[in-house]
Design a protein around this motif. Structure first.
Motif, PDB file in Angstrom:
ATOM      1  N   GLN A  72      41.055  27.242   3.903  1.00  0.00           N
ATOM      2  CA  GLN A  72      39.608  27.381   4.070  1.00  0.00           C
ATOM      3  C   GLN A  72      39.205  28.854   4.084  1.00  0.00           C
ATOM      4  N   LEU A  73      39.962  29.672   4.797  1.00  0.00           N
ATOM      5  CA  LEU A  73      39.661  31.104   4.856  1.00  0.00           C
ATOM      6  C   LEU A  73      39.725  31.735   3.469  1.00  0.00           C
ATOM      7  N   VAL A  98      31.841  38.998   7.976  1.00  0.00           N
ATOM      8  CA  VAL A  98      32.945  38.035   8.112  1.00  0.00           C
ATOM      9  C   VAL A  98      32.853  37.321   9.458  1.00  0.00           C
ATOM     10  N   ALA A  99      32.558  38.059  10.523  1.00  0.00           N
ATOM     11  CA  ALA A  99      32.427  37.446  11.852  1.00  0.00           C
ATOM     12  C   ALA A  99      31.324  36.389  11.858  1.00  0.00           C
ATOM     13  N   THR A 100      30.203  36.701  11.222  1.00  0.00           N
ATOM     14  CA  THR A 100      29.104  35.743  11.144  1.00  0.00           C
ATOM     15  C   THR A 100      29.506  34.507  10.355  1.00  0.00           C
ATOM     16  N   THR A 101      30.219  34.720   9.260  1.00  0.00           N
ATOM     17  CA  THR A 101      30.693  33.592   8.445  1.00  0.00           C
ATOM     18  C   THR A 101      31.685  32.735   9.216  1.00  0.00           C
ATOM     19  N   LEU A 102      32.598  33.370   9.941  1.00  0.00           N
ATOM     20  CA  LEU A 102      33.579  32.614  10.713  1.00  0.00           C
ATOM     21  C   LEU A 102      32.897  31.724  11.756  1.00  0.00           C
ATOM     22  N   GLU A 106      32.916  24.687   7.683  1.00  0.00           N
ATOM     23  CA  GLU A 106      34.345  24.394   7.530  1.00  0.00           C
ATOM     24  C   GLU A 106      35.224  25.234   8.452  1.00  0.00           C
ATOM     25  N   LEU A 107      34.646  26.242   9.098  1.00  0.00           N
ATOM     26  CA  LEU A 107      35.421  27.118   9.985  1.00  0.00           C
ATOM     27  C   LEU A 107      35.028  26.932  11.457  1.00  0.00           C
ATOM     28  N   LYS A 108      33.765  27.059  11.746  1.00  0.00           N
ATOM     29  CA  LYS A 108      33.204  26.829  13.084  1.00  0.00           C
ATOM     30  C   LYS A 108      33.974  27.503  14.215  1.00  0.00           C
ATOM     31  N   SER A 143      37.840  27.644  17.707  1.00  0.00           N
ATOM     32  CA  SER A 143      36.938  26.589  17.281  1.00  0.00           C
ATOM     33  C   SER A 143      37.222  25.369  18.138  1.00  0.00           C
ATOM     34  N   VAL A 144      36.267  25.009  18.978  1.00  0.00           N
ATOM     35  CA  VAL A 144      36.416  23.828  19.821  1.00  0.00           C
ATOM     36  C   VAL A 144      36.317  22.566  18.962  1.00  0.00           C
ATOM     37  N   SER A 145      35.389  22.569  18.019  1.00  0.00           N
ATOM     38  CA  SER A 145      35.172  21.382  17.199  1.00  0.00           C
ATOM     39  C   SER A 145      36.300  21.135  16.198  1.00  0.00           C
TER      40      SER A 145
END
Length: 198
Positions: free
Chosen positions: A11-12, A42-46, A51-53, A86-88
């Protein structure tokens, strides 16, 4: 690599593409390294990509690589390392960014992305001198306001530069040059035949 981490790595790669400088799997964790210019995006995207959450920043610290590998390391001196959760999705990621300039290390603040970064960034500034561009309250958090230098840097003297003490005549705390004299400590060895009644 576990299937879970393999999925995260795929995913990354698909989502971040060219913004990835390095992606390593070691000790059961993925470490993503990005350029300082891409760090905030990148931090905002992560955090935001479905798919990353990676919703939570668990830790952020500064690192001084100047003596890494017994001094054989050749690269940028200062890095900021974050641990994300990512908790989810139930996965973790280590995010690493190197400051472009060793003399004036600057990276973007991720406090707008994860507000838990606030005090961690202040600590990295205080201990390593890393400037977090965009941080709204970047000041010392562990050392005194009059402290000179950054004590976790590898070139900072063990005894420090100044010491603080209470002066009874002036009735206040004063700063003065360090009065500790360097010395070699040799352990005392007891070699008595009948030591301890034996």
């Amino acid at each position: 690599m576990s299937q879970h981490l393999d999925t995260l790595a795929q995913q990354l790669g698909a989502i971040l593409g060219e913004r990835i400088v390095d992606l390593k799997h070691a000790l059961g964790e993925l470490t993503l390294t990005v350029r300082a210019s891409d760090y905030f995006d990148v931090a905002t995207t992560l955090r935001d990509h479905p798919e990353l959450k990676l919703e939570q920043l668990i830790d952020l610290c500064g690192v001084d690589y100047s003596t890494y590998g017994d001094g054989t390391y050749e690269g940028a001196r200062y890095a900021v390392v974050s641990h994300l959760l990512s908790v989810s999705k139930n996965w973790r990621l280590r995010l690493k960014v190197f400051a472009a300039d060793d003399d004036f290390p600057v990276v973007a603040s991720v406090t707008p992305v994860w507000n838990s970064a606030n005090w961690f960034e202040r600590e990295a500034f205080d201990m390593y001198g890393v400037i977090f561009d965009g941080h709204n309250d970047l000041r010392r958090i562990l050392t005194d306001y009059g402290f000179i230098g950054h004590p976790m840097r590898k070139d900072f003297p063990v005894s420090g530069h100044v010491e603080m003490r209470y002066d009874a005549e002036q009735k206040r705390v004063i700063y003065q040059p360090v009065t500790i004299e360097p010395r070699e400590i040799t352990p005392r060895i007891i070699r008595e035949d009948k030591y301890g009644g034996l």
